[in-house]
Write an enzyme that holds these catalytic residues in place. Structure first.
Site, mmCIF file in Angstrom:
data_model
loop_
_atom_site.group_PDB
_atom_site.id
_atom_site.type_symbol
_atom_site.label_atom_id
_atom_site.label_comp_id
_atom_site.label_asym_id
_atom_site.label_seq_id
_atom_site.Cartn_x
_atom_site.Cartn_y
_atom_site.Cartn_z
ATOM 1 N N THR A 63 0.821 -1.209 0.000
ATOM 2 C CA THR A 63 0.000 0.000 0.000
ATOM 3 C C THR A 63 0.858 1.263 0.000
ATOM 4 O O THR A 63 0.370 2.325 -0.383
ATOM 5 C CB THR A 63 -0.913 0.049 1.242
ATOM 6 O OG1 THR A 63 -0.093 -0.144 2.397
ATOM 7 C CG2 THR A 63 -1.977 -1.029 1.199
ATOM 8 N N GLY B 210 17.376 -10.672 3.527
ATOM 9 C CA GLY B 210 16.509 -11.166 2.461
ATOM 10 C C GLY B 210 15.324 -11.951 2.981
ATOM 11 O O GLY B 210 14.797 -12.812 2.290
ATOM 12 N N GLY C 61 12.486 -10.449 4.206
ATOM 13 C CA GLY C 61 11.303 -9.596 4.255
ATOM 14 C C GLY C 61 11.203 -8.829 5.559
ATOM 15 O O GLY C 61 10.161 -8.260 5.882
ATOM 16 N N LEU C 62 12.280 -8.798 6.338
ATOM 17 C CA LEU C 62 12.264 -8.069 7.614
ATOM 18 C C LEU C 62 13.115 -6.811 7.517
ATOM 19 O O LEU C 62 13.402 -6.165 8.511
ATOM 20 C CB LEU C 62 12.750 -8.991 8.747
ATOM 21 C CG LEU C 62 11.924 -10.281 8.874
ATOM 22 C CD1 LEU C 62 12.509 -11.195 9.950
ATOM 23 C CD2 LEU C 62 10.461 -9.970 9.177
ATOM 24 N N SER C 63 13.527 -6.492 6.305
ATOM 25 C CA SER C 63 14.159 -5.215 6.010
ATOM 26 C C SER C 63 15.555 -5.026 6.569
ATOM 27 O O SER C 63 15.858 -4.003 7.169
ATOM 28 C CB SER C 63 13.260 -4.080 6.495
ATOM 29 O OG SER C 63 12.878 -3.364 5.382
ATOM 30 N N SER D 104 17.804 -4.452 4.612
ATOM 31 C CA SER D 104 18.317 -3.375 3.752
ATOM 32 C C SER D 104 18.026 -2.011 4.367
ATOM 33 O O SER D 104 18.908 -1.144 4.423
ATOM 34 C CB SER D 104 17.728 -3.476 2.342
ATOM 35 O OG SER D 104 16.323 -3.426 2.359
ATOM 36 N N ASP E 65 9.589 0.544 4.868
ATOM 37 C CA ASP E 65 10.679 -0.034 5.657
ATOM 38 C C ASP E 65 11.515 1.040 6.341
ATOM 39 O O ASP E 65 11.847 0.947 7.522
ATOM 40 C CB ASP E 65 11.621 -0.855 4.755
ATOM 41 C CG ASP E 65 10.875 -1.890 3.941
ATOM 42 O OD1 ASP E 65 9.676 -2.103 4.206
ATOM 43 O OD2 ASP E 65 11.496 -2.475 3.030
HETATM 44 P P1 ADP Z 1 15.474 -7.531 3.191
HETATM 45 O O1 ADP Z 1 15.514 -6.055 3.248
HETATM 46 O O2 ADP Z 1 14.093 -8.076 3.256
HETATM 47 O O3 ADP Z 1 16.354 -8.193 4.200
HETATM 48 P P2 ADP Z 1 16.653 -7.025 0.626
HETATM 49 O O4 ADP Z 1 16.896 -7.883 -0.559
HETATM 50 O O5 ADP Z 1 15.871 -5.778 0.456
HETATM 51 O O6 ADP Z 1 16.009 -7.964 1.758
HETATM 52 O O7 ADP Z 1 18.040 -6.589 1.270
HETATM 53 C C1 ADP Z 1 19.035 -7.550 1.536
HETATM 54 C C2 ADP Z 1 20.363 -7.037 1.021
HETATM 55 O O8 ADP Z 1 20.826 -5.957 1.843
HETATM 56 C C3 ADP Z 1 21.468 -8.081 1.114
HETATM 57 O O9 ADP Z 1 21.478 -8.913 -0.030
HETATM 58 C C4 ADP Z 1 22.704 -7.206 1.176
HETATM 59 O O10 ADP Z 1 23.055 -6.719 -0.105
HETATM 60 C C5 ADP Z 1 22.225 -6.004 1.995
HETATM 61 N N1 ADP Z 1 22.526 -6.162 3.439
HETATM 62 C C6 ADP Z 1 21.643 -6.048 4.448
HETATM 63 N N2 ADP Z 1 22.226 -6.228 5.653
HETATM 64 C C7 ADP Z 1 23.537 -6.438 5.409
HETATM 65 C C8 ADP Z 1 24.686 -6.684 6.246
HETATM 66 N N3 ADP Z 1 24.586 -6.734 7.572
HETATM 67 N N4 ADP Z 1 25.878 -6.837 5.632
HETATM 68 C C9 ADP Z 1 25.980 -6.781 4.284
HETATM 69 N N5 ADP Z 1 24.952 -6.554 3.464
HETATM 70 C C10 ADP Z 1 23.734 -6.382 3.997
HETATM 71 MG MG MG Z 2 14.717 -4.711 1.818
#
Ligand code: ADP
Ligand code: MG
Length: 417
Positions: A49, A137, A139-141, A143, A192
């Protein structure tokens, strides 16, 4: 029975700061100036949303990403993560272009780039080390935990003066979003990053994504004390491979945009507001859907409109302690994501089905979908048992072993040291 399911415990701020600092000193042979942290999030209701100017309701997890950082006088950036301490990434902020950094380093370096693009010329190079207990990766963010902790840390070391107020944080949120969208190439709508920088302990954050709202208009803190109502929130990471970069998420966004054009509105929120203001919302929704050219678009729009409607209903049900109603709304949201928005996969469906069979008040996928996690609102004290039942079913179906965590509404990003 399968192996006992793993529960991911959060790091304490002391542990997180220690891990990030240790990696920093080992990598850069110097002490960091400080440590900041920002959390992952889980969205209770209101999925897909945010990019439709709609409503959603995340809580911040106690699981955070920690950044130890030190400014440099040149424009060089060096970043390293505990995930692979040998993998030090370097970039030069001078002349950096969108998509100019590849891989995970795009997330943090993109934040500095975005702040400079927004006119914060005091942002120069820095060295930074990351430690995190947010599963990647899932879905708990993870990133947003990474980009938001970076934005706060840069605010701190370069004196931007934005991190101390909710309103100032909107600027940091924008930089975090721009980094994900334009440097990492990940389409993300803002939920997020807003959760990571605006949530408060003991509350869910009711976010309104209509454009042009002030800080106070765009978010309210809603009491969210699971224990008071004798419930807990189980989060289960299916560990099915998840990627929002493979085009599906973008495709959903585009369909929504085309639908809005077709209906002659700026965004689908305008349609939702009209539908729910009508004497008979059901008829009003049917009328709007009838104007759309194909079945797929009608399904997508039906999800977005009904989902926006469920968010305030969930807030009200929760406020009066009606867990049955709250759970029912979660189930409706989950079914809408499964059958209308079509963003679930067998692992998500299986986990949701088992949780519901085991007596959850409600269960649904959370996050963007195509992998990632489910949430289940369950009776206090039953989360572990239900998680194990899901793990057993996963083993029977030869899915990867899932993992779980217990979600308590926690604080947003903050300085740790
Ligand atoms: P989500 O946000 O749901 O966990 P995303 O695909 O949006 O999944 O983000 C995951 C990406 O963020 C990872 O593949 C990596 O590139 C980056 N990332 C997140 N946390 C870290 C970390 N602690 N160290 C290195 N890269 C990270
Ligand atoms: Mg993400």
């Amino acid at each position: 029975m399968s192996q006992p399911i793993e529960f991911i415990e959060p790091l304490t701020d002391e542990q997180g700061a220690q891990q990030a600092t240790d990696l920093f000193t080992k990598t850069f042979s110097a002490q960091p100036n400080g440590v900041w942290a920002s959390p992952g999030r889980v969205n209770l209701i209101g999925e897909h949303t945010d990019y439709n100017a709609g409503l959603c309701l995340p809580i911040a997890l106690p699981h955070r990403t920690y950044i130890a950082i030190r400014p440099r006088t040149d424009t060089t950036v060096r970043v390293v993560s505990t995930l692979d301490p040998s993998d030090v990434r370097t970039a030069d902020l001078a002349g950096l272009q969108a998509r100019g950094v590849k891989g995970w380093a795009a997330y943090p370096i993109g934040v500095a780039w975005a702040l400079r693009q927004a006119g914060f010329t005091s942002v120069t190079g820095f060295d930074a080390a990351f430690a995190s207990c947010v599963p990647l990766g899932s879905g708990l963010s993870s990133s947003a935990a990474m980009t938001c902790s970076t934005a706060l840390a840069l605010d701190g070391i370069f004196d931007l003066g934005k991190g101390d107020s909710d309103e100032g944080r909107l600027t940091l949120i924008d930089a975090a979003i721009k980094s994900e969208n334009e440097m990492a190439g990940a389409s993300t709508g803002g939920l997020d990053q807003s959760a990571s920088l605006r949530c408060t302990a003991g509350h869910a954050l009711l976010l309104d994504f209509r454009p042009g709202l002030s800080a106070t208009q765009s978010a309210t803190q809603e009491d969210c004390d699971f224990a008071r109502y004798g419930v807990e929130l189980l989060v289960l990471d299916t560990r099915a491979p998840h990627s929002l970069n493979d085009g599906q998420y973008e495709l959903r966004r585009q369909t929504c945009e085309r639908a809005a054009q077709q209906l002659g509105v700026k965004n689908l929120r305008e349609v939702a507001d009209k539908v729910f203001a009508a004497g008979n919302p059901k008829d009003a929704l049917a009328g709007a859907l009838a104007l759309l050219p194909d079945q797929i678009m009608r399904q997508r729009v039906r999800h977005v409109i009904t989902e926006i409607g469920r968010v305030p209903q969930f807030v009200q049900a929760f406020a009066r302690g009606d867990m049955n109603k709250a759970g029912e709304l979660m189930n409706q949201s989950g079914d809408s994501l499964r059958y209308d928005y079509e963003v679930t996969i067998p692992e998500l469906d299986t986990a949701v089905d088992v949780a519901r069979k085991c007596g959850a008040f409600g269960a649904r996928m959370t996050g963007g979908g195509f992998g990632g996690s489910i949430i289940a609102l369950v009776k206090a004290g039953t989360g572990r048992q239900i998680a194990q039942k899901i793990a057993d079913e996963f083993a029977r179906r030869e899915f990867r072993a899932p993992r779980a965590l217990s979600a308590v509404p926690s604080v947003s990003g903050h300085r740790v040291q």
